[in-house]
Design an enzyme around this catalytic site. Structure first.
Site, short mmCIF file in Angstrom:
data_model
loop_
_atom_site.label_atom_id
_atom_site.label_comp_id
_atom_site.label_asym_id
_atom_site.label_seq_id
_atom_site.Cartn_x
_atom_site.Cartn_y
_atom_site.Cartn_z
N SER A 37 0.83 -1.19 0.00
CA SER A 37 0.00 0.00 0.00
C SER A 37 0.87 1.24 0.00
O SER A 37 2.00 1.23 0.51
CB SER A 37 -0.91 0.02 1.24
OG SER A 37 -1.52 1.28 1.40
N TYR B 63 -2.23 -0.87 10.34
CA TYR B 63 -2.37 -1.30 8.94
C TYR B 63 -1.14 -0.91 8.12
O TYR B 63 -0.56 -1.74 7.41
CB TYR B 63 -3.63 -0.66 8.35
CG TYR B 63 -3.81 -0.87 6.86
CD1 TYR B 63 -4.39 -2.03 6.36
CD2 TYR B 63 -3.42 0.12 5.95
CE1 TYR B 63 -4.58 -2.20 4.99
CE2 TYR B 63 -3.61 -0.06 4.59
CZ TYR B 63 -4.18 -1.21 4.11
OH TYR B 63 -4.36 -1.38 2.77
#
Length: 290
Positions: free
Chosen positions: A182, A195
């Site tokens: 990401s 995350y």
């Protein structure tokens, strides 16, 4: 009433869903999983792929694109049966074959079973796409509970290890592993600290596993998407944040799953035969130098 600045930044209708990972049918607009003008070229004919988190979002788009390119696809998902069946239908409409496998990638025994089912059904395994993920926003580090921390790491990085370990007995020279990271690893995310930390671990995992497997002829790469319009977004964030999702990137909009899936097609195919240990960045123009 939204401010003039908020109106200028709006990219989507305000919306929220109360349960993760969310439902595509409740999204406005629905995500685009395959562009109408996509031209397949048989890049994955004869290949068998496993895609975790393949029921919706980026995973669905990858499964559909792989099928258009000639691959047979095992779709691994947690419990989103309706979405997974829809993905399988799209794979079959593309002329492919689909195998649905439900379970938790955080369980190493399940990962071994998922790979075993795939090989039993299709006779081989050529591409592993580690994509399953979860995220739980917290603005204060102290609000991240031990249970949340463990759950996020268990799905987002432990599951990648377990799936790769299970797949290695079947992957041969020319095979590929593709991991979903990401942009949050590169830019940070104050509201998604746990995350983003797992995504940093995925980048290190990708680079390290590439070094370990390169002499076996197995390539390991990753994709680090920016803001992509998937069911996880309205089920994670409040409606006002969804309304401006993607406005911060240079292209001033969120990406569609179809705009990410082509990266996986490239990395899975022989077009990427001289690429390993790398990340691709479909992120709307954000320069991250990584």
């Amino acid at each position: 009433m939204p401010s003039e600045q908020q109106q200028q930044e709006q990219t989507l209708p305000a919306q929220h869903q109360s349960q993760q990972p969310g439902h595509e049918s409740q999204m406005t607009p629905e995500p685009v999983y395959l562009k109408p003008d996509y031209r397949a070229a048989g890049k994955l004919i004869g290949k068998v792929a496993v895609v975790t988190g393949g029921d919706s979002g980026i995973g669905r788009a990858v499964a559909v694109h792989f099928a258009h390119e000639g691959a047979k696809v095992a779709i691994v998902y947690l419990n989103e049966t309706e979405d997974a069946r829809k993905t399988a239908q799209l794979v079959e409409q593309a002329g492919g074959q689909a195998l649905l496998i439900a379970g938790d990638v955080g369980d190493p025994a399940f990962c071994r079973e998922a790979v075993a089912q795939t090989v039993k059904k299709f006779g081989q395994l050529d591409v592993l796409v580690n994509n399953a993920a979860e995220q739980h926003p917290q603005e204060d580090l102290r609000d991240i509970t031990p249970d949340q921390l463990l759950a996020t790491f268990r799905t987002n990085i432990f599951g990648y290890f377990y799936m790769a370990q299970a797949a290695l007995d079947h992957l041969k020279a020319g095979a590929a592993i593709i991991n979903t990271a990401s942009v949050t690893h590169y830019k940070g995310s104050g509201g998604l600290v746990d995350y983003a930390s797992t995504k940093g671990a995925i980048v290190a995992f990708t680079r390290s596993l590439s070094e370990q497997l390169i002499e076996q002829g197995i390539r390991v790469n990753g994709v680090a998407p920016g803001p992509i319009w998937t069911p996880l977004i309205p089920s994670t964030f409040p409606a006002d944040k969804v309304a401006t999702f993607g406005a911060e990137v240079p292209m001033k909009r969120p990406g569609q799953p179809a705009e990410v899936a082509t990266c996986y097609v490239f990395l899975a195919s022989d077009d990427a035969s001289y690429i390993s240990g790398q990340m691709l960045h479909p992120n709307g123009g954000s320069v991250v130098n990584g």
